[in-house]
Enzyme design. Structure first.
Site, PDB file in Angstrom:
ATOM      1  CG  ASN A 399      -2.001   1.027   1.160  1.00 26.24           C
ATOM      2  OD1 ASN A 399      -1.877   2.014   0.441  1.00 26.24           O
ATOM      3  ND2 ASN A 399      -3.056   0.851   1.922  1.00 26.24           N
ATOM      4  CG  ASP A 400       1.605   2.990   3.677  1.00 25.25           C
ATOM      5  OD1 ASP A 400       0.542   3.556   3.357  1.00 25.25           O
ATOM      6  OD2 ASP A 400       1.772   2.430   4.772  1.00 25.25           O
ATOM      7  CB  VAL A 401       5.943   0.535  -0.975  1.00 27.01           C
ATOM      8  CG1 VAL A 401       6.483   0.285   0.421  1.00 27.01           C
ATOM      9  CG2 VAL A 401       5.126  -0.632  -1.461  1.00 27.01           C
ATOM     10  CB  VAL A 402       2.285   1.508  -4.874  1.00 25.10           C
ATOM     11  CG1 VAL A 402       3.247   0.395  -5.240  1.00 25.10           C
ATOM     12  CG2 VAL A 402       1.133   0.965  -4.056  1.00 25.10           C
ATOM     13  CB  ALA A 440       1.702   5.038   6.797  1.00 28.17           C
TER      14      ALA A 440
END
Lengths: 473, 105
Positions: A399-402, A440
């Site tokens: 999720n957060d990494v994209v 996050a």
């Protein structure tokens, strides 16, 4: 006149012991060095283990105490029994644990190392022969913090301990640090009788344990890799402190070496997330939600058959794995999908974000477990230039990494964190359990992108269904 | 000031070891591909179990004729240290097995 061993008051055994420590220290360094290449990594681990074993055996047989005596047979038996006991438990735990639980396990073993350091320091502090009170107390404090902190990190990763974050924890922790420092200075600056000294050292131990707990408690789960790496570094330093007590070069070198390695790894991880270490330690991810006001657009789902057609007729597919893939144990199904697509002539690559999973490289280990060749795993910086040419990007449990907010939304808490540019590819399929937010706790606008289609469900089930669907094409 | 100079001179070997070890650690880690970060962290963690040497020394010279708190704590120190060392190396080995398997095929 030549100097003899007798003149120096030492025996041949003493010299052999020191030589063995030198060899052990060299083996530690060579071991870690060999670990820097996949081909030689296993050998490196073995060399380091041999170094450790060597130092343990020579210490057992050759170490002489203050009055010059070596370790007695009875003491030796007690030591060997304790080693066998610990060794069996350690082996069983390490063999049985699931690969997804690896980060917790490393954290747990780190905790035991910290505990051992704290115990050694605690006993050495009341030992009248020990003249290095400063390093002993430092070893006690650092070891205790590493122990309790690692146990909390273990609990958090295992889902047993939740996050506590309140404004007061920051102040409480600063207060604790001041208290610990003050007590340490007080203990070192004034002479105390034995009983007081012992009592004070236990109080100090207690304070350090509480600090370790409260230090990790408010830190969010997403930051756990950084914390474990930091605590790992602390354990090394604690071991080095104990090394000073015994003037033991193998312990000093090994401890400091691991301490600095852990510290630099911690900084590398912070850098990958574009956050300062201080920021990680003091503030949990803001959860500010300032970005939530923006118009979100709509979510579009994709059916399994559409997804399978889309994938089968693509030329280039990139899979972005996240912790969701690990939790669902979807790595084997993913590998099946990869093989199937490759049989159809599709080029498939994995894009690995530096902080994907719960530890740097965790995702690599999980995929390696499922037989994905590591040549297919491409690091973020290498794959990003290729993203616009990618036909389909499959985001599995990440999720957060994209999240493109990291690139263009200064109000986002993750603004500035480098991401995998999934939004640049021609199509994006996001596999997710539901519309929950990432670790996050922030909204991901990639999901609302026009090119994005959602495939809801457990990652393993979704991928298996996809595999079956593609087979029928 | 003089205290500091004396301290430095008396401990110069150790200070050299520390300074060089720090560089060594930084140097080794900076060259590792992120693929291997987790096994490496785990391996480094196992090495930090070098405290086991301290545990052995301590327990080795503990008087066994009388039962003492130190004896109990010493035994725990050795058990914990071994857990760190053995568990750490075994788990690292297991992680690395996965990388090696592919080489044979």
């Amino acid at each position: 006149m030549e100097t003899t061993l007798q003149d120096l008051g030492i025996t041949t055994g003493d010299v052999i012991l020191e030589i063995s420590y030198l060899v052990a220290a060299i083996l530690f360094v060579i071991g870690l060095k060999l670990m820097s290449h996949p081909e030689s990594a296993k050998k490196g681990n073995l060399w380091a283990a041999v170094g450790m074993g060597l130092a343990m055996v020579t210490t057992l047989f050759l170490h002489r105490g203050v009055s010059g005596q070596t370790i007695s047979l009875l003491n030796g038996i007690v030591i060997v029994s304790a080693i066998i006991f610990g060794g069996i438990i350690g082996t069983v735990i390490a063999r049985r644990i699931k690969m997804t639980a690896m980060p917790q396990l490393v954290s747990f073993f780190n905790a035991t190392g910290g505990a051992a350091s704290a115990l050694v320091a605690l006993m050495e502090y009341s030992n009248p022969d020990n003249s290095s009170a400063t390093v002993t107390l430092l070893g006690l404090i650092i070891g205790a913090i590493a122990f309790s902190g690692s146990m909390i990190a273990y609990g958090k990763l295992d889902g047993k301990v939740g996050d506590i974050f309140a404004k007061w924890t920051t102040y409480f922790n600063i207060f604790m640090l001041v208290l610990i420092t003050a007590l340490t200075v007080y203990m070192l600056a004034f002479d105390h009788d034995m009983a007081t000294q012992t009592m004070l050292s236990y109080i100090l131990l207690g304070l350090a344990l509480i600090y370790g707990i409260m230090f990790v408690m408010p830190i969010g789960g997403a930051d756990m890799p950084v914390v474990i790496s930091l605590l790992n570094s602390l354990t090394g330093i604690a071991a080095a402190m104990a090394g000073f007590i015994y003037s033991n070069q193998a312990m000093i070198l090994g401890g400091i070496f691991v301490g600095s390695a852990g510290a630099i790894l911690t900084l590398l991880m912070c850098k990958a997330m574009n956050r300062s270490l201080l920021n990680v330690i003091i503030g949990a991810f803001g959860g500010g939600g300032a970005a939530a006001d923006k118009d979100q657009g709509t979510i579009k789902e994709i059916s399994l058959s559409d997804a399978s057609v889309l994938l089968s007729y693509s030329q280039k597919v990139v899979i972005v794995p996240g912790y969701g893939l690990a939790v669902a144990q979807a790595q084997y199904a993913t590998n099946d999908l990869v093989k199937l697509l490759e049989d159809k002539g599709v080029e498939v690559k994995f894009a690995i974000h530096p902080v994907a999973g719960r530890m740097p490289g965790h995702m690599n280990v999980l995929l390696a477990e499922a037989d994905v060749p590591y040549t297919k795993l491409v690091e973020m910086d290498d794959i990003n230039p290729d993203m616009p040419n990618t036909d389909v990007t499959i985001v599995v449990g990440a999720n957060d990494v994209v999240n493109p907010a990291a690139l263009d939304d200064p109000s986002s808490p993750i603004y500035g964190m480098p991401i995998i540019n999934a939004h640049e590819s021609k199509n994006i399929i996001v596999m997710k359990r539901g519309m929950g937010k990432g670790y996050a706790g922030i909204e991901n606008f990639l999901f609302f992108n026009d090119k994005t289609r959602m495939l809801f469900g457990n990652a393993k089930d979704s991928i298996q269904a996809l595999v079956n669907e593609i087979k029928q094409l | 000031m003089e205290d500091f100079l004396v301290y430095f001179y008396q401990n110069k070997e150790v200070i050299f070891i520390i300074a060089l070890s720090i560089f060594l650690g930084v140097e080794v880690i900076s060259n590792v591909p992120s693929v291997l970060h987790t096994p490496l962290m785990s391996g480094a963690n196992a090495i930090s179990g070098v405290i086991i040497i301290g545990g052995i020394i301590l327990l080795g010279h503990t008087n066994l004729n009388t039962f003492s708190l130190n004896l109990v704590l010493g035994i725990f120190a050795v058990i914990f240290g071994t857990l760190n060392v053995v568990g750490g190396f075994v788990v690292t080995d297991r992680m690395l097995d996965m990388f090696k398997k592919k080489k044979k095929k």
